[in-house]
Design a protein around this motif. Structure first.
Motif, short mmCIF file in Angstrom:
data_model
loop_
_atom_site.label_atom_id
_atom_site.label_comp_id
_atom_site.label_asym_id
_atom_site.label_seq_id
_atom_site.Cartn_x
_atom_site.Cartn_y
_atom_site.Cartn_z
N SER A 99 0.84 -1.19 0.00
CA SER A 99 0.00 0.00 0.00
C SER A 99 0.88 1.24 0.00
O SER A 99 1.60 1.50 0.94
N LEU B 136 -7.78 5.16 -4.17
CA LEU B 136 -7.87 3.77 -3.73
C LEU B 136 -8.59 2.91 -4.77
O LEU B 136 -8.19 1.78 -5.05
N LYS C 178 -6.16 2.38 -7.64
CA LYS C 178 -5.15 1.41 -7.21
C LYS C 178 -5.74 -0.01 -7.28
O LYS C 178 -5.09 -0.94 -7.76
N GLY C 179 -6.96 -0.15 -6.79
CA GLY C 179 -7.61 -1.46 -6.82
C GLY C 179 -7.83 -1.97 -8.23
O GLY C 179 -7.62 -3.15 -8.52
N SER D 13 -6.35 -8.42 -3.54
CA SER D 13 -6.00 -7.11 -3.00
C SER D 13 -6.69 -5.99 -3.78
O SER D 13 -7.20 -5.03 -3.21
N THR E 231 -10.38 -5.84 -2.89
CA THR E 231 -10.55 -5.21 -1.57
C THR E 231 -10.37 -3.70 -1.66
O THR E 231 -11.19 -2.94 -1.12
N ASP E 232 -9.30 -3.27 -2.34
CA ASP E 232 -9.06 -1.83 -2.47
C ASP E 232 -10.18 -1.13 -3.23
O ASP E 232 -10.57 -0.02 -2.88
N LYS E 233 -10.69 -1.77 -4.27
CA LYS E 233 -11.82 -1.19 -5.01
C LYS E 233 -13.02 -0.99 -4.09
O LYS E 233 -13.64 0.07 -4.09
N GLY F 18 -12.37 1.80 -1.67
CA GLY F 18 -12.42 3.08 -2.36
C GLY F 18 -13.85 3.52 -2.64
O GLY F 18 -14.21 4.68 -2.40
#
Length: 109
Positions: free
Chosen positions: A4, A21, A24-25, A43, A46-48, A51
């Motif tokens: 991260s 975020l 990034k996702g 990952s 999860t980030d999506k 975000g």
């Protein structure tokens, strides 16, 4: 596994941090899918989700503030925002762009 590089959000949700975020996702998920790397895909997913949740929370906070009813953007702003939302896969951005276009059309009539 991806690390991260986006600093954690402050106690207040932020549209900028949420979109960062989300981006990034999307990137992590694409890399994971392309190279068959399940940890990257997970990952990214999860980030999506984080975000999108932060974007919604920041949007809810701005809707409850005094500037809740922002004026429609003049010109092509709504169309551009809707198009970019479609391109980057951000349904909230696409929806907000469509709302701006509809509000601008109502003002013109």
């Amino acid at each position: 596994m991806p690390s991260s590089s986006i600093p954690p959000a402050s106690s207040e949700p932020s549209l900028i941090h949420g979109h960062a975020l989300l981006a990034k996702g999307l990137a992590e998920e694409t890399i994971g899918t392309t190279f068959n790397a399940p940890t990257w895909t997970a990952s990214g997913t999860t980030d999506k989700a984080l975000g999108i949740a932060e974007i919604h929370a920041a949007d809810d906070n701005s809707a409850s503030s005094s500037s809740a009813h922002r004026p429609a953007a003049a010109g092509p702003g709504g169309k551009v925002e809707g198009f970019l939302g479609d391109v980057v896969g951000c349904p909230g951005m696409k929806e907000r762009g469509e709302e701006k276009v509809a509000a601008a059309n109502n003002v013109r009539q």
